[in-house]
Design a protein around this motif. Structure first.
Motif, mmCIF file in Angstrom:
data_model
loop_
_atom_site.group_PDB
_atom_site.id
_atom_site.type_symbol
_atom_site.label_atom_id
_atom_site.label_comp_id
_atom_site.label_asym_id
_atom_site.label_seq_id
_atom_site.Cartn_x
_atom_site.Cartn_y
_atom_site.Cartn_z
ATOM 1 N N ILE A 143 0.915 -1.303 0.048
ATOM 2 C CA ILE A 143 0.019 -0.006 -0.047
ATOM 3 C C ILE A 143 0.883 1.260 -0.075
ATOM 4 O O ILE A 143 1.634 1.525 1.011
ATOM 5 C CB ILE A 143 -0.879 -0.105 1.029
ATOM 6 C CG1 ILE A 143 -1.798 -1.336 1.303
ATOM 7 C CG2 ILE A 143 -1.825 1.217 1.169
ATOM 8 C CD1 ILE A 143 -3.068 -1.292 2.320
ATOM 9 N N ASP A 144 0.732 2.045 -1.106
ATOM 10 C CA ASP A 144 1.736 3.350 -1.104
ATOM 11 C C ASP A 144 0.636 4.355 -2.110
ATOM 12 O O ASP A 144 1.179 5.030 -2.952
ATOM 13 C CB ASP A 144 2.904 2.765 -2.010
ATOM 14 C CG ASP A 144 3.751 4.009 -2.046
ATOM 15 O OD1 ASP A 144 3.624 4.984 -1.083
ATOM 16 O OD2 ASP A 144 4.733 4.096 -2.654
ATOM 17 N N GLY A 145 -0.497 4.165 -1.597
ATOM 18 C CA GLY A 145 -1.402 5.148 -2.591
ATOM 19 C C GLY A 145 -1.698 6.555 -1.982
ATOM 20 O O GLY A 145 -0.729 7.240 -1.686
ATOM 21 N N GLY A 146 -2.899 7.101 -2.053
ATOM 22 C CA GLY A 146 -3.260 8.315 -1.264
ATOM 23 C C GLY A 146 -2.807 8.070 0.372
ATOM 24 O O GLY A 146 -3.043 7.434 0.875
ATOM 25 N N HIS A 147 -2.257 9.325 0.607
ATOM 26 C CA HIS A 147 -1.890 9.310 1.974
ATOM 27 C C HIS A 147 -2.321 10.319 2.857
ATOM 28 O O HIS A 147 -1.785 10.593 4.192
ATOM 29 C CB HIS A 147 -0.024 9.843 1.975
ATOM 30 C CG HIS A 147 0.724 8.668 1.437
ATOM 31 N ND1 HIS A 147 0.328 7.598 1.205
ATOM 32 C CD2 HIS A 147 2.107 8.892 1.148
ATOM 33 C CE1 HIS A 147 1.273 6.687 0.892
ATOM 34 N NE2 HIS A 147 2.504 7.623 0.611
ATOM 35 N N GLY A 148 -3.708 10.963 2.363
ATOM 36 C CA GLY A 148 -4.540 11.422 3.518
ATOM 37 C C GLY A 148 -5.304 10.578 4.320
ATOM 38 O O GLY A 148 -5.181 9.236 4.276
ATOM 39 N N ILE A 193 3.536 -1.618 3.837
ATOM 40 C CA ILE A 193 3.208 -0.289 3.720
ATOM 41 C C ILE A 193 4.242 0.711 3.766
ATOM 42 O O ILE A 193 5.110 0.571 4.570
ATOM 43 C CB ILE A 193 2.288 0.202 5.391
ATOM 44 C CG1 ILE A 193 1.411 -1.145 5.643
ATOM 45 C CG2 ILE A 193 1.616 1.553 5.167
ATOM 46 C CD1 ILE A 193 0.965 -0.996 7.044
ATOM 47 N N HIS A 194 4.032 1.648 2.900
ATOM 48 C CA HIS A 194 5.089 2.832 2.543
ATOM 49 C C HIS A 194 4.840 4.040 3.250
ATOM 50 O O HIS A 194 3.549 4.382 3.518
ATOM 51 C CB HIS A 194 5.341 3.024 1.185
ATOM 52 C CG HIS A 194 6.793 3.712 0.782
ATOM 53 N ND1 HIS A 194 6.912 4.796 -0.001
ATOM 54 C CD2 HIS A 194 8.002 3.190 1.285
ATOM 55 C CE1 HIS A 194 8.324 4.878 0.032
ATOM 56 N NE2 HIS A 194 9.003 4.313 1.008
ATOM 57 N N ASP A 195 5.872 4.689 3.597
ATOM 58 C CA ASP A 195 5.718 6.084 4.387
ATOM 59 C C ASP A 195 4.895 6.178 5.713
ATOM 60 O O ASP A 195 4.151 6.833 5.902
ATOM 61 C CB ASP A 195 4.831 6.845 3.390
ATOM 62 C CG ASP A 195 5.646 7.174 1.788
ATOM 63 O OD1 ASP A 195 7.015 7.717 1.835
ATOM 64 O OD2 ASP A 195 5.040 6.844 0.917
ATOM 65 N N VAL A 196 5.432 5.164 6.393
ATOM 66 C CA VAL A 196 4.752 4.947 7.978
ATOM 67 C C VAL A 196 5.859 6.094 8.586
ATOM 68 O O VAL A 196 7.028 5.273 8.848
ATOM 69 C CB VAL A 196 4.925 3.605 8.179
ATOM 70 C CG1 VAL A 196 4.677 3.590 9.724
ATOM 71 C CG2 VAL A 196 3.984 2.729 7.267
#
Ligand code: SAH
Ligand code: MG
Length: 212
Positions: free
Chosen positions: A140-145, A168-171
């Motif tokens: 999962i690396d989609g919308g980050h809102g 999960i990315h950008d955790v």
């Protein structure tokens, strides 16, 4: 075994946001998931120009499976004009909207991964609602809102097979390091559900195994 050097060069040459060490960790986790739950596909939410997808495509080929790459290709909020991660070269002059699909296709073509990477172009929650196959590996690396992250958690994580893997990315547990939704709306609920156990972390990448 890491991603073969030629493919890794293609990944590093592609536009996108996946740091090399995190891409390598993504690759290793996906190959392991393919071996743990053989015969099931991988799925990526948020491909942009196909950078992370090259690591996943290489992993799918090594594991004898395929990867579905879900993206509406219109960019996330932070990719739009006026925002930090905007790139004018991925705007379609006819519509004035972002369109990363042509660049994505070039990346996958040039990396010679068209036999294992399949683009699914659409809104992630709508695709998830009609998805039927269990997954060996979900990235999962989609919308980050808040809302997109919550919807990706709800829509996609039930499709991970027991024994399969969620990445999960950008955790960013510390808000000083980055936006919180991937941590608060995906990572924490996954752990708190009792269905997923964290197994590794590399930079902002978190890898969890589905245990129940
Ligand atoms: N994984 C990529 C970066 C992805 S950027 C890399 O490593 O470079 C996030 C992507 O998510 C963008 O391409 C955006 O179009 C997509 N996205 C955001 N919200 C989405 C949604 N609701 N449905 C489908 N795709 C979405
Ligand atoms: Mg990312």
């Amino acid at each position: 075994m890491p991603l073969e050097p030629m493919l890794r060069q293609h990944a590093l040459a592609a536009k996108g946001f996946m740091p090399p060490d995190e891409g390598d960790a993504l690759y290793e986790a996906a190959v392991a998931a393919g071996a743990a739950v053989p015969g099931l596909p991988f799925l990526e939410v948020g491909s942009y120009c196909g950078r992370s997808t090259v690591w996943l495509g290489g992993a799918a080929r090594a594991a004898g499976t395929v990867v579905f790459a879900v993206d509406h290709h219109r960019g996330s909020e932070e990719n739009q004009a006026g925002w930090e991660h905007h790139d004018t070269s991925v705007v379609d002059p006819r519509t004035g909207k972002m369109d990363t699909l042509p660049t994505f296709r070039d990346t996958i073509h040039d990396a010679d991964l068209e036999d294992v990477v399949f683009a699914v172009v659409g809104q992630s929650p709508a695709v998830a609602a009609h998805w039927a196959s269990p997954l060996a590996f979900l990235f999962i690396d989609g919308g980050h809102g808040d809302e997109p992250a919550r919807l990706d958690y709800e829509g996609w994580t039930p499709h991970v097979a027991v024994g399969g893997t969620l990445a999960i990315h950008d955790v960013f547990p510390d808000p000083a390091d980055g936006g919180r939704p991937p941590y608060e709306r995906i990572f924490l609920p996954a752990v708190q559900s009792g269905r997923f156990r964290p197994i590794s972390e590399t930079g902002s990448l978190r890898v969890l195994r589905r245990s129940a």
